[in-house]
Scaffold this active site. Structure first.
Site: not given
Ligand code: PA5
Length: 445
Positions: A287, A308, A422
């Site tokens: 951010e 792995h 948003k």
């Protein structure tokens, strides 16, 4: 700070010139942070925070935590992003890996999380777990208007009031929010919840050393004064420019690598307790730096588990990555590999060794292989995992993030891009005030 060491010798030679070239920018970045002269300077309250936290605040937080510990089997921390990741990172790092599988003990509630997703099943399962249980809520939102925690709080408050009664529920809810603004502040004042304030000049992802992180960490039974002490010592150690300033060195080397084409940074741990620390770090750097078409992509792996799964890519994929390894010098406990007379599994050559000796050789072997494969390796060694060291590590990464963002040339303290989803979500949900956006987005569907 002696308990945290930074080693860049297996990274810096990949970008020597760029490293030399950004020294002046780093010095300037530190001065901007110290003097408040850089972009986003209204959000640098975290820079001196560890040495400014009043003892009375720590005492009050500990008293609230004690009250919740005495009265609850479960305490649900409601928050998202910077309003929960720091607490979860520290609590996970310091707690027994299987703590959640033990029944709640008196005065030692389980800390659970909500409002960090909008999962219906997650919410339903949490409500089911809490049915008939004594539980409390810490609801955290700086803006006080974030949708995810608002939904979780409405649902959980409802259940708590039904189970405990409205009056008793009031004493089991603590709100951490802005001093004046936001729906959560208004609700807390009206209902009479105990509240804590998130300072105006500290952004969410830099707020773990405010009540946002400190209260849940104290509820989980950890020593917040030691956490703050570790951060304060790191503050002193990184206040001035110089070759011994490890935050400056880390910020410089990662920017040098970025300038040389290493666009992805993998935060690597060899201790599963650090999984959520990486989640906190990813938010901090993602951010802060991912803007204006720039920024190192912060990713993470838990080793040796992910060797792995991701090991192949790291060893031989596109050469655009570098690694920052967090290694803990000394485990708190000892488990040795036992001798076995039959040796059917063929691992008697390890008999008598501590598990961690094997882990350390895995780490060393991986480093050599990755560096030879073209992956620069930055190493951060912690003496051990405790509150003091974690406090130092948190502040180290915060300080380096501020310096690094300024070297990169962005404002590390805003997050304009977070608003885009948003806006669309509100438009799609027909939130009052979003009528125009609703019409526009529906036309696209
Ligand atoms: O770092 C940030 O600012 C964000 O990640 C916020 O912490 C997150 O969006 C939650 O915001 P709020 O605390 O206002 O609910």
């Amino acid at each position: 700070m002696k308990s945290i060491n930074l080693n860049i010798q297996d990274a810096v030679y990949f970008a020597e010139k760029q490293f030399e070239a950004n020294k002046d920018q780093a010095v300037e970045a530190i001065s901007k942070l110290e003097n408040g002269t850089g972009a986003g300077n209204d959000f640098i309250g975290w820079v001196n925070l560890p040495k400014e936290i009043p003892a009375e605040l720590v005492n009050r937080i500990n008293a609230t935590a004690e009250r919740l510990r005495e009265n609850c089997e479960y305490v649900v921390c409601i928050g998202i992003g910077g309003s929960y990741l720091g607490a979860k990172a520290v609590i996970t790092a310091l707690s027994d890996s299987f703590a959640d599988f033990y029944a709640p003990a008196p005065k030692s509630p389980k800390v659970l999380y909500a409002g960090q997703n909008i999962g219906e099943e997650y919410t339903a399962e949490l409500l089911k777990l809490l049915e008939g249980k004594k539980f409390g809520i810490i609801v955290i939102s700086k803006s006080g208007t974030t949708t995810e925690p608002a939904i979780a709080f409405r649902v959980l408050k409802d259940q708590l009031e039904k189970q405990a009664g409205k009056d008793a529920a009031k004493d089991l809810i603590v709100a951490i929010t802005d001093a004046n603004k936001g729906a959560l502040r208004a609700m807390a004042d009206k209902e009479g919840y105990e509240t804590y304030v998130i300072p105006d000049n500290v952004g969410g992802r830099f707020s773990v050393l405010t009540p946002v992180g400190l209260l849940p960490i104290a509820v989980a039974g950890h020593d917040i004064a030691r956490l703050i002490a570790g951060a304060a010592d790191m503050l002193e150690a990184t206040a001035h420019p110089g070759d011994d300033n490890i935050a400056e060195t880390y910020a410089r080397v990662r920017n040098a690598l970025y300038a040389s084409g290493k666009k992805i940074e993998l935060l690597v741990n060899y201790n599963p307790k650090l999984h959520y620390f990486a989640e906190w770090w990813k938010q901090l750097y993602g951010e802060s730096e991912g803007k204006e078409g720039k920024g190192i992509f912060p990713a993470s792996v838990d080793n040796t588990t992910d060797l792995h799964s991701m090991g192949q890519w790291i060893q031989e994929g596109e050469r655009t990555i570098f690694e920052t390894v967090i290694s803990v010098k000394k485990p708190a406990v000892s488990v040795r590999v036992p001798e076995n007379a039959e040796n059917l599994d063929g691992i008697n050559y390890l008999a008598g060794k501590n598990i961690d000796e094997v882990n350390k050789m895995a780490e060393l072997g991986t480093k050599i292989a990755h560096v030879e494969g073209g992956v620069p390796n930055i190493r951060i060694e912690l003496d051990k995992l405790d509150e003091y060291v974690l406090g130092g590590l948190i502040y180290f990464f915060e300080k380096a993030c501020g310096i690094s963002g300024y070297i990169l040339g962005v404002n590390p303290f805003n997050q304009p891009g977070v608003e885009a989803y948003k806006k669309n979500m509100f438009a799609l949900l027909e939130k009052p005030g979003y009528e125009k956006e609703s019409e526009a987005i529906k036309a696209k569907l």
